[in-house]
Design a protein around this motif. Structure first.
Motif, PDB file in Angstrom:
ATOM      1  N   GLY A   5       0.819  -1.209   0.000  1.00  0.00           N
ATOM      2  CA  GLY A   5       0.000   0.000   0.000  1.00  0.00           C
ATOM      3  C   GLY A   5       0.853   1.259   0.000  1.00  0.00           C
ATOM      4  N   PHE A   6       1.923   1.252   0.796  1.00  0.00           N
ATOM      5  CA  PHE A   6       2.837   2.396   0.836  1.00  0.00           C
ATOM      6  C   PHE A   6       3.464   2.607  -0.544  1.00  0.00           C
ATOM      7  N   SER A   7       3.933   1.524  -1.148  1.00  0.00           N
ATOM      8  CA  SER A   7       4.577   1.611  -2.468  1.00  0.00           C
ATOM      9  C   SER A   7       3.633   2.143  -3.534  1.00  0.00           C
ATOM     10  N   ARG A   8       2.374   1.762  -3.461  1.00  0.00           N
ATOM     11  CA  ARG A   8       1.392   2.254  -4.446  1.00  0.00           C
ATOM     12  C   ARG A   8       1.164   3.751  -4.293  1.00  0.00           C
ATOM     13  N   ASP A  14      10.329   7.757  -4.098  1.00  0.00           N
ATOM     14  CA  ASP A  14      11.424   8.364  -3.341  1.00  0.00           C
ATOM     15  C   ASP A  14      11.442   7.925  -1.879  1.00  0.00           C
ATOM     16  N   GLY A  15      10.549   6.996  -1.508  1.00  0.00           N
ATOM     17  CA  GLY A  15      10.511   6.494  -0.141  1.00  0.00           C
ATOM     18  C   GLY A  15       9.703   7.355   0.805  1.00  0.00           C
ATOM     19  N   GLN A  16       9.018   8.352   0.276  1.00  0.00           N
ATOM     20  CA  GLN A  16       8.185   9.258   1.067  1.00  0.00           C
ATOM     21  C   GLN A  16       6.863   9.477   0.331  1.00  0.00           C
ATOM     22  N   ILE A  17       5.811   9.725   1.083  1.00  0.00           N
ATOM     23  CA  ILE A  17       4.537  10.121   0.479  1.00  0.00           C
ATOM     24  C   ILE A  17       4.379  11.601   0.776  1.00  0.00           C
ATOM     25  N   ASP A  54       6.883  16.784   9.164  1.00  0.00           N
ATOM     26  CA  ASP A  54       7.908  17.303   8.260  1.00  0.00           C
ATOM     27  C   ASP A  54       7.397  17.494   6.830  1.00  0.00           C
ATOM     28  N   GLY A  55       6.108  17.251   6.605  1.00  0.00           N
ATOM     29  CA  GLY A  55       5.518  17.472   5.287  1.00  0.00           C
ATOM     30  C   GLY A  55       5.498  16.249   4.392  1.00  0.00           C
ATOM     31  N   THR A  56       6.078  15.143   4.853  1.00  0.00           N
ATOM     32  CA  THR A  56       6.033  13.887   4.097  1.00  0.00           C
ATOM     33  C   THR A  56       5.746  12.745   5.067  1.00  0.00           C
ATOM     34  N   VAL A  57       5.304  11.623   4.516  1.00  0.00           N
ATOM     35  CA  VAL A  57       5.031  10.431   5.327  1.00  0.00           C
ATOM     36  C   VAL A  57       6.044   9.368   4.941  1.00  0.00           C
TER      37      VAL A  57
END
Length: 86
Positions: A5-8, A14-17, A54-57
């Motif tokens: 789910g994270f990868s999708r 870039d390893g961040q959402i 920090d603005g990303t997950v």
């Protein structure tokens, strides 16, 4: 499954959402038990998942928050309890 789910969601890989990749979730507002409005919002999802603000997950934030939501949904499976705020 959570990693998938994270990868999708991490469309640029870039390893961040970031906010542009975040899903829109349905928000329903109520007043005195009456629904007043419903909207879709990516900022509500970011607010919940971006725990260090920090603005990303990151993967650890996504994993931890998803596990907490899963535990809450199992405990409140009858739909009678509401998610707790942080």
């Amino acid at each position: 499954q959570l990693r998938f789910g994270f990868s999708r969601l991490d469309k640029n890989k870039d390893g961040q959402i970031d906010p542009s990749e975040a899903p829109a979730i349905k928000i329903t507002r109520s007043l005195n038990g009456q629904q007043t409005s419903t909207e879709k919002s990516t900022s509500a999802w970011m607010e919940r998942y971006d725990t260090n603000k920090d603005g990303t997950v990151s993967w650890p934030e996504f994993n931890t928050t998803s596990q907490q939501i899963f535990k809450l949904s199992k405990k409140c499976g009858n739909g009678k309890c509401k998610p707790v705020s942080k």
